[in-house]
Structure formats: C-alpha cells, structure tokens
Design an enzyme around this catalytic site. Structure first.
Site, PDB file in Angstrom:
ATOM      1  N   THR A  77       0.826  -1.203   0.000  1.00  0.00           N
ATOM      2  CA  THR A  77       0.000   0.000   0.000  1.00  0.00           C
ATOM      3  C   THR A  77       0.862   1.256   0.000  1.00  0.00           C
ATOM      4  O   THR A  77       0.606   2.208  -0.750  1.00  0.00           O
ATOM      5  CB  THR A  77      -0.944   0.007   1.204  1.00  0.00           C
ATOM      6  N   GLN A 186       0.515  -9.452  -6.277  1.00  0.00           N
ATOM      7  CA  GLN A 186       0.113 -10.852  -6.465  1.00  0.00           C
ATOM      8  C   GLN A 186       0.960 -11.573  -7.505  1.00  0.00           C
ATOM      9  O   GLN A 186       1.004 -12.805  -7.518  1.00  0.00           O
ATOM     10  CB  GLN A 186      -1.360 -10.916  -6.880  1.00  0.00           C
ATOM     11  N   GLY A 207       6.019  -8.232   0.912  1.00  0.00           N
ATOM     12  CA  GLY A 207       6.681  -9.440   1.361  1.00  0.00           C
ATOM     13  C   GLY A 207       5.747 -10.553   1.785  1.00  0.00           C
ATOM     14  O   GLY A 207       6.008 -11.732   1.518  1.00  0.00           O
ATOM     15  N   HIS A 208       4.643 -10.202   2.435  1.00  0.00           N
ATOM     16  CA  HIS A 208       3.815 -11.258   3.016  1.00  0.00           C
ATOM     17  C   HIS A 208       2.986 -12.006   1.985  1.00  0.00           C
ATOM     18  O   HIS A 208       2.277 -12.954   2.321  1.00  0.00           O
ATOM     19  CB  HIS A 208       2.930 -10.703   4.134  1.00  0.00           C
ATOM     20  N   THR A 244      14.447   4.246   9.948  1.00  0.00           N
ATOM     21  CA  THR A 244      15.404   3.157  10.126  1.00  0.00           C
ATOM     22  C   THR A 244      14.875   1.881   9.499  1.00  0.00           C
ATOM     23  O   THR A 244      13.699   1.533   9.657  1.00  0.00           O
ATOM     24  CB  THR A 244      15.672   2.914  11.625  1.00  0.00           C
ATOM     25  N   CYS A 332      -8.759  -7.070   2.319  1.00  0.00           N
ATOM     26  CA  CYS A 332      -8.905  -5.668   2.714  1.00  0.00           C
ATOM     27  C   CYS A 332     -10.346  -5.188   2.653  1.00  0.00           C
ATOM     28  O   CYS A 332     -10.648  -4.078   3.070  1.00  0.00           O
ATOM     29  CB  CYS A 332      -8.027  -4.781   1.821  1.00  0.00           C
TER      30      CYS A 332
END
Length: 394
Positions: A77, A186, A207-208, A244, A332
């Site tokens: 996002t 995707q 990443g997920h 960071t 979502c």
C-alpha cells in the site's frame, strides 16, 4: 485453544502467506545477534548494512532490475501511494490518472480520494473490464491524454488472478510520455518478471504475499524516473524513504525472493495442476457454480468460484468449521457486506457475486488437501441452498 497451523487447510494465500522456514532462519540472527543500526559507522552496524545490500540484490535478481532501483517500504500500500503521489507531484501541470475498475483498494481508494479530497481537481479514468476480467486495449490507448500524469494498473488481480498486459501497456504509456506503475503484489514470485526489458517505471510488491513477513514491501523505481519521497526523514534508502530500516524483514524478503526464483517452475506446474483439479472438481460436482475470470490468462494459484443463490459469508463459516481457510474476496474488504467491486465490474450476476469464494494456493498445499475440500464443498453448498428461498424454484 488455538488452532494449530498443521490442522488448517490454508487456501487463502492471496490474503497472506506463511513465512517460509528458510526465511525465518535467515531473519533470526538479525533479531538476536546482529541488532546494530545499518546506518552506524562502526563495524557492528556496518555488517548489517552489508546484509541489506545482499537482500537488495536478491530482490533485484527476481525482478530483473538493478539493486539501486529497489526502495524498501512498509508494505504494498505504501509503495502504491508513493508511486502515484510522486508522479502527480512531479508533473503538477497534469491532472489525469488512468487506472482500472478492479484495482486493489490500495490504488482504488487513493484514486477516489484524489478526486474528492485534494485541493486540486484530479480526473481519474477507470478502465472497465470484460466479463472474463480482461481489458480493452483500444479503450486504454484512447484514454491517454497530454494531461495524464501516470497509469496505474495491477499486474494480476487479487480476487480472480486475471493477468493484465502491463508490459504492453507500459510501452504504450512511454510512447505518450506518461509514467507507468503496476501493483505487482500478487504477481511477483508467480510469473516471470524482467523489468529491464519493459517500460515499467514503478512496481510495487509486498513481502507477506511471497512467504516473507508482514510489514515489509518494495517500490521499484526505474533509474531516471522523476521521484518525490512519500516519507521524508533521514538519509536511508539514499533519501528516497526515511526511517530506520526494518532489517530482519528486509533480510527475510531477500531470502523469500531467492526462494521464489527457485520455486517459480513449481508454482506454474504442480500448484497450477492442484488449482485446476480443485476448480474443475467444484464446477463438475456443484450445480450452478461458475468460474470468475479468464480461463487461462490467470495466476497459476488462483480460482474464484461463484455458487449461485447462497451467501459467501455463510459458505466460509461452514468451511471454517472444517478448518478450511479461503476468502470471499480481498482481505482488505472482507468486512463489507457489499458484493466484490471486481465481480461487479465484470458483470457477474448479483445472485452469483454474493456467493463467490476465492481459493488461492501455494507451494505448501497438497493434493490430499484438495481432495478434502472437494469431498466436502458439495455438501456445504447443498445444505445452504436448502435454506435459501431463492433456490426453491431452480
């Protein structure tokens, strides 16, 4: 008592994936032993910076990009927002954005807000899709104008798995002097991508969705593309994204991308075969079931099936009692009672759109799991239809 993962048949991988064991192993040292700040001058922190550089290379290798074109973010996002907002700020004289009617809420809602809440009036063209979820390329060409700042089109739809010809679309946009962004959340790890051979300017990934942790994403920014940071702060990411670095998750994402490159063939053979078996089994054993999306122009892991005259939420509740995890659409929007905006854009009948279930597999799924689901889904639908007043006359 919590349900253990090994007791779950997980077919909701477009919502999120499990962290691969190899990814977790790669992350652990950076959560325990190597905790230095990668921006520090001392060796203890510097070695962490070197590990981030290695992860950046692994991600670039999967995408066919240069490491310097990889910007770490918190999620897909953020990457989407950064790309689109950067483009419209880079070209303040332009007030037109092109997207589609079936985008993920990360792009859809941002574009809605551009029209409603910004001080400057933006015009958004939302390209329609055909009944099989594909785009009309001629209509796309005709939508490009001298005022278009950016085109944002997903590489693969999160609900149906339908693939869009983003490489061709990017080339058309470049010929008109328009920036092109694709939400490839995707697609990455499931279809081959070589950005050096495309005209794509921005690409988002998360990443997920490919067996890395939540809370880490990437924005690919082609070298030379006008760019304005979304998050200002320190000098991290060469000034392109302050804050960071999420070190352990970056390391995990790098390892996940290396694994994805190794497993790409399995995704497109064994996983595709499991998807096809599941889909064909459901369509052949459950009356009034239909596939949503193009039969072949799809991700290898995704099947979206509508079961007419029943509610998707009720189906999921019965599946949940058997520890089968799937989705009625995008994670979502799962709290909404409205039918999927993707299926509505495809013209799926109202009686079917409400009863749609998305099954999304991964390399961790097995044929035994598919057989289990196929053995139980017909009974679930039969029971629910027996309670439906709309089914009596069918």
């Amino acid at each position: 008592m919590a349900v253990l993962p090994e007791q779950v048949i997980y077919m909701d991988n477009n919502a999120t994936t499990r962290i691969a064991p190899e990814v977790l192993d790669a992350m652990m040292p950076y959560l325990t032993q190597f905790y230095g700040n990668p921006s520090s001058m001392h060796t203890f922190g510097g070695q962490v910076g070197q590990a981030i550089s290695q992860a950046r290379q692994q991600i670039a290798d999967l995408l066919g990009a240069d490491p310097g074109e990889i910007v770490f973010t918190s999620c897909g996002t953020e990457s989407d927002s950064t790309a689109i907002l950067s483009a419209i700020q880079s070209f303040p004289e332009k007030n037109h954005v092109i997207t589609t009617r079936v985008e993920h809420p990360a792009v859809k809602n941002l574009c809605d807000n551009l029209e409603i809440f910004t001080g400057r009036k933006y015009h958004v063209t939302r390209l329609p899709v055909a009944a099989d979820g594909t785009l009309d390329m001629q209509r796309y060409r005709e939508s490009l104008t001298d005022d278009t700042a950016i085109v944002s089109v997903m590489w693969a739809n999160n609900e149906t798995g339908v693939l869009f010809p983003v490489e061709e679309m990017a080339q058309i946009a470049r010929e008109r002097g328009v920036l092109f962004h694709t939400d490839a959340v995707q697609a990455v790890g499931k279809v081959p991508i070589n950005l050096r051979e495309t005209a794509i300017d921005f690409l988002s990934l998360s990443g997920h969705k490919l067996h890395a942790p939540k809370g880490i994403g990437v924005l690919y920014v082609r070298k030379g593309t006008p760019y304005i940071p979304f998050m200002n702060g320190g000098h991290q990411e060469h000034g392109r994204r302050g804050g960071t670095e999420n070190v352990a998750s970056i390391i995990g994402l790098g390892r996940a991308c290396a694994l994805a490159a190794e497993k790409m063939e399995e995704e497109n053979t064994r996983v595709r075969a499991l998807r096809d078996k599941l889909e064909q089994g459901l369509l052949s054993t459950v009356p009034k079931a239909l596939r949503n999306g193009h039969p072949t122009q799809r991700l290898p892991n995704t099947a979206n099936i509508s079961f007419e005259y029943v509610e998707g939420e009720a189906i999921l509740l019965h599946m949940n009692q058997l520890n089968i995890c799937a989705s009625s659409g995008s994670a979502c929007t799962s709290g909404s009672l409205e039918p999927s905006h993707v299926l509505r854009a495809m013209g799926v009948p109202f009686t079917a759109a409400h009863g749609s279930i998305r099954f999304s597999l991964s390399i961790y799924n097995t044929e035994e799991e598919v057989d289990f689901v196929l053995a139980r889904m017909p009974d679930i639908i039969t029971k629910l239809r027996a309670l439906s007043p709309f089914w009596e006359d069918k």
